[in-house]
Design an enzyme around this catalytic site. Structure first.
Site, PDB file in Angstrom:
ATOM      1  N   HIS A 166      -5.372   5.536   1.634  1.00 32.44           N
ATOM      2  CA  HIS A 166      -4.495   4.632   0.896  1.00 32.44           C
ATOM      3  C   HIS A 166      -4.784   4.144  -0.341  1.00 32.44           C
ATOM      4  CE1 HIS A 166      -3.704   2.848   5.072  1.00 32.44           C
ATOM      5  NE2 HIS A 166      -5.086   3.348   5.424  1.00 32.44           N
ATOM      6  N   SER A 172      -5.863   5.448   9.789  1.00 29.95           N
ATOM      7  CA  SER A 172      -4.670   5.728   9.563  1.00 29.95           C
ATOM      8  C   SER A 172      -4.183   6.750   8.430  1.00 29.95           C
ATOM      9  CB  SER A 172      -3.586   4.600   8.887  1.00 29.95           C
ATOM     10  OG  SER A 172      -3.559   3.553  10.143  1.00 29.95           O
ATOM     11  N   HIS A 192       0.847  -1.240  -0.156  1.00 25.83           N
ATOM     12  CA  HIS A 192      -0.094  -0.065   0.028  1.00 25.83           C
ATOM     13  C   HIS A 192       0.835   1.213   0.118  1.00 25.83           C
ATOM     14  CE1 HIS A 192      -0.033   1.296   4.630  1.00 25.83           C
ATOM     15  NE2 HIS A 192       1.089   0.606   4.022  1.00 25.83           N
ATOM     16  N   GLN A 214      -6.993  -2.873   9.735  1.00 28.75           N
ATOM     17  CA  GLN A 214      -8.249  -2.196  10.008  1.00 28.75           C
ATOM     18  C   GLN A 214      -9.318  -2.497   9.058  1.00 28.75           C
ATOM     19  OE1 GLN A 214      -7.649   2.085  10.387  1.00 28.75           O
ATOM     20  NE2 GLN A 214      -5.469   1.851  10.838  1.00 28.75           N
ATOM     21  N   CYS A 260       3.859   5.308   5.570  1.00 30.83           N
ATOM     22  CA  CYS A 260       3.807   4.161   6.311  1.00 30.83           C
ATOM     23  C   CYS A 260       5.558   3.564   6.622  1.00 30.83           C
ATOM     24  CB  CYS A 260       2.934   3.096   5.901  1.00 30.83           C
ATOM     25  SG  CYS A 260       2.970   1.339   6.572  1.00 30.83           S
TER      26      CYS A 260
END
Length: 119
Positions: free
Chosen positions: A113, A110, A11, A87, A69
């Site tokens: 993405h 977060s 991702h 998630q 990330c």
């Protein structure tokens, strides 16, 4: 018959001022993230996608360059994961894809993405 209930995905994460953690390896103090709206984060994702689709950069190289990330160091690779390990929004997107397919924008706690299912 036992079905393999795991996927492998990579991702690219772009954090914004609504993300649960307002810092990343790229922005340790969160100076940029705290000033980035979700809309701006999605626009950044769209620009990254355009670069990937044009062939200017690979998904892995784009992840290494742009992702907030820690997986950026592995080209965005998160490895194998099964249900309940990510998630929900992210998991649902990853499991809905076929290997080699990239998601639309995925919105999680977060940030936003692109998810690429790799296996």
């Amino acid at each position: 018959l036992i079905l393999d209930m795991s996927v492998r995905a990579s991702h690219i994460l772009v954090k914004h001022n609504g993300s649960r953690r307002l810092a990343s390896w790229k922005d340790p103090n969160g100076a940029q993230i705290k000033n980035r709206t979700k809309e701006q984060a999605i626009e950044m994702l769209n620009q990254i996608k355009a670069e990937i689709e044009s062939g200017a950069i690979s998904f892995a190289d784009a992840a290494a360059k742009y992702s907030d990330c820690g997986s950026a160091q592995q080209g965005g690779d998160l490895g194998q994961f099964g249900p309940g390990q990510m998630q929900k929004a992210f998991e649902d997107a990853a499991f809905a894809l076929q290997p080699g397919q990239m998601s639309g924008v995925v919105d999680s706690d977060s940030g936003v993405h692109w998810v690429l299912r790799t296996a």
